[in-house]
Motif scaffolding. Structure first.
Motif, PDB file in Angstrom:
ATOM      1  N   VAL A 193       0.820  -1.209   0.000  1.00 64.38           N
ATOM      2  CA  VAL A 193       0.000   0.000   0.000  1.00 64.38           C
ATOM      3  C   VAL A 193       0.853   1.258   0.000  1.00 64.38           C
ATOM      4  CG1 VAL A 193      -1.701   1.302   1.333  1.00 64.38           C
ATOM      5  CG2 VAL A 193      -1.960  -1.161   1.064  1.00 64.38           C
ATOM      6  N   VAL A 194       1.915   1.272   0.805  1.00 65.10           N
ATOM      7  CA  VAL A 194       2.636   2.527   1.033  1.00 65.10           C
ATOM      8  C   VAL A 194       3.786   2.759   0.062  1.00 65.10           C
ATOM      9  CG1 VAL A 194       2.048   2.449   3.475  1.00 65.10           C
ATOM     10  CG2 VAL A 194       4.225   1.515   2.731  1.00 65.10           C
ATOM     11  N   MET A 195       4.235   1.746  -0.663  1.00 67.35           N
ATOM     12  CA  MET A 195       5.429   1.909  -1.490  1.00 67.35           C
ATOM     13  C   MET A 195       5.184   1.631  -2.965  1.00 67.35           C
ATOM     14  SD  MET A 195       8.221   0.098   1.057  1.00 67.35           S
ATOM     15  CE  MET A 195       9.550   0.289  -0.127  1.00 67.35           C
ATOM     16  N   THR A 196       3.955   1.436  -3.379  1.00 69.79           N
ATOM     17  CA  THR A 196       3.655   1.145  -4.772  1.00 69.79           C
ATOM     18  C   THR A 196       2.515   2.043  -5.250  1.00 69.79           C
ATOM     19  OG1 THR A 196       2.046  -0.597  -4.245  1.00 69.79           O
ATOM     20  CG2 THR A 196       4.351  -1.252  -4.433  1.00 69.79           C
ATOM     21  N   SER A 197       2.067   1.780  -6.464  1.00 68.91           N
ATOM     22  CA  SER A 197       0.984   2.557  -7.073  1.00 68.91           C
ATOM     23  C   SER A 197      -0.394   2.032  -6.694  1.00 68.91           C
ATOM     24  CB  SER A 197       1.133   2.525  -8.594  1.00 68.91           C
ATOM     25  OG  SER A 197       1.132   1.189  -9.080  1.00 68.91           O
ATOM     26  N   PHE A 198      -0.479   1.082  -5.794  1.00 65.91           N
ATOM     27  CA  PHE A 198      -1.761   0.473  -5.443  1.00 65.91           C
ATOM     28  C   PHE A 198      -2.743   1.502  -4.887  1.00 65.91           C
ATOM     29  CE2 PHE A 198      -4.559  -1.630  -2.376  1.00 65.91           C
ATOM     30  CZ  PHE A 198      -5.117  -2.627  -3.162  1.00 65.91           C
ATOM     31  N   THR A 199      -2.267   2.426  -4.080  1.00 66.83           N
ATOM     32  CA  THR A 199      -3.149   3.416  -3.448  1.00 66.83           C
ATOM     33  C   THR A 199      -3.890   4.232  -4.489  1.00 66.83           C
ATOM     34  OG1 THR A 199      -1.684   3.547  -1.536  1.00 66.83           O
ATOM     35  CG2 THR A 199      -3.233   5.363  -1.861  1.00 66.83           C
ATOM     36  N   ARG A 200      -3.168   4.727  -5.477  1.00 71.32           N
ATOM     37  CA  ARG A 200      -3.812   5.553  -6.503  1.00 71.32           C
ATOM     38  C   ARG A 200      -4.845   4.757  -7.290  1.00 71.32           C
ATOM     39  NH1 ARG A 200      -0.249   8.794 -10.935  1.00 71.32           N
ATOM     40  NH2 ARG A 200       0.889   9.260  -9.009  1.00 71.32           N
ATOM     41  N   PHE A 201      -4.507   3.544  -7.655  1.00 72.41           N
ATOM     42  CA  PHE A 201      -5.421   2.739  -8.460  1.00 72.41           C
ATOM     43  C   PHE A 201      -6.717   2.438  -7.715  1.00 72.41           C
ATOM     44  CE2 PHE A 201      -1.621   0.821 -10.908  1.00 72.41           C
ATOM     45  CZ  PHE A 201      -1.585   1.939 -11.715  1.00 72.41           C
ATOM     46  N   VAL A 202      -6.613   1.964  -6.485  1.00 72.51           N
ATOM     47  CA  VAL A 202      -7.811   1.531  -5.770  1.00 72.51           C
ATOM     48  C   VAL A 202      -8.697   2.720  -5.422  1.00 72.51           C
ATOM     49  CG1 VAL A 202      -6.850   1.616  -3.427  1.00 72.51           C
ATOM     50  CG2 VAL A 202      -8.569  -0.094  -3.994  1.00 72.51           C
ATOM     51  N   ILE A 203      -8.123   3.881  -5.136  1.00 79.28           N
ATOM     52  CA  ILE A 203      -8.941   5.056  -4.827  1.00 79.28           C
ATOM     53  C   ILE A 203      -9.671   5.541  -6.074  1.00 79.28           C
ATOM     54  CG2 ILE A 203      -8.838   7.491  -4.169  1.00 79.28           C
ATOM     55  CD1 ILE A 203      -6.714   6.790  -2.158  1.00 79.28           C
ATOM     56  N   VAL A 204      -8.987   5.585  -7.198  1.00 79.58           N
ATOM     57  CA  VAL A 204      -9.620   6.048  -8.434  1.00 79.58           C
ATOM     58  C   VAL A 204     -10.752   5.113  -8.837  1.00 79.58           C
ATOM     59  CG1 VAL A 204      -9.245   6.398 -10.905  1.00 79.58           C
ATOM     60  CG2 VAL A 204      -7.613   7.303  -9.259  1.00 79.58           C
TER      61      VAL A 204
END
Length: 267
Positions: free
Chosen positions: A69-80
């Motif tokens: 969650v904190v070091m990859t692009s996962f946060t941006r993808f799941v929120i969008v």
């Protein structure tokens, strides 16, 4: 029911004892192997290194979800993707599992060059015993550090770096880090997180605009027709869905999200 409860009460201690016995047997075997090897020998050093690697592997696996969650692009993808579902007016379509899985596989796709650099530069030499554990950890983290630094706003990084300096008693304004090597993990990780959140909410706002416009158009038509008791969302939902399908929305959204990382991940 009473028999089942009694049987369970008997089996639980037996299972615990068996597990303790297995763990004790494993630890005993390790201790015997270390004791049989001569002090200072290569076999003992290699066995100790393997044990340290095994413990490090278990540690990484335990914290892997948080690191994802904190070091990859996962946060941006799941929120969008979650904002897109809300903009369409669909409560549980796509389901949370589908959104998380799509964000996860897109994250692996985008982060593949970073993961390969980390594997070839740190994990593979560690398995071949050409690097020590300390050197391998530093090399494994370098690609992730460069990725996060390239996708972090200097303003956000300066915020956490300044606070970290003041908490350590350093007075005066510090110069912002110009390279990934100069940035500290303590400041870089939270700065990367808030930068990702800002970009994700910006993209979500742009996604919401056309669907809000459709809702306003449908609401105006219903009011002009005197159907004020009919919920506008109920009428606009199929139009929003077909609009998103006709413009090939999933293709455009997935392509735009990946291209936002493409220069960094590929370079």
């Amino acid at each position: 029911m009473r028999r089942l409860i009694l049987l369970t009460a008997l089996l639980v201690p037996l299972a615990g004892a068996a597990a303790a016995q297995d763990a004790g047997g494993f630890l005993g075997a390790v201790a015997d192997a270390l004791g049989d090897a001569p002090a200072g020998s290569d076999d003992r050093a290699q066995l100790s290194g393997r044990i340290v690697q095994l413990l490090a592997l278990f540690t990484v696996l335990s914290v892997a979800p948080g690191l994802l969650v904190v070091m990859t692009s996962f946060t941006r993808f799941v929120i969008v993707f979650s904002i897109l579902r809300s903009a369409l007016g669909l409560n549980q379509t796509p389901p949370n599992m589908v959104i998380s899985a799509m964000a996860l596989f897109m994250t692996f796709f985008v982060m593949q060059p970073v993961l390969m650099d980390s594997w070839e530069g740190g994990v593979e030499p560690l398995l071949e015993n050409t690097l020590t554990e300390e050197q391998a950890v530093a090399r494994i983290g370098e690609p992730f550090k460069a990725f996060m630094f390239a996708n972090t706003r200097p303003k956000d990084l300066a915020l956490f770096a300044d606070y970290a300096a003041r908490s350590e008693g350093v007075e005066g304004e510090l110069a912002a880090a110009e390279t990934a090597e100069e940035a500290s993990w303590r400041a870089l990780v939270p700065a990367f997180m808030i930068s990702e959140l800002r970009r994700a909410f910006t993209i979500g706002f742009l996604i919401y605009l056309p669907f809000v416009a459709l809702d306003l158009i449908v609401a105006s038509i219903l009011m002009s027709a005197g159907m004020m008791m009919l919920p506008p969302v109920l009428i606009s939902l199929p139009f929003k869905v077909i609009f998103f399908v006709l413009i090939d929305g999933w293709y455009m959204l997935a392509g735009s999200l990946m291209e936002s990382y493409l220069p960094v991940a590929g370079g």
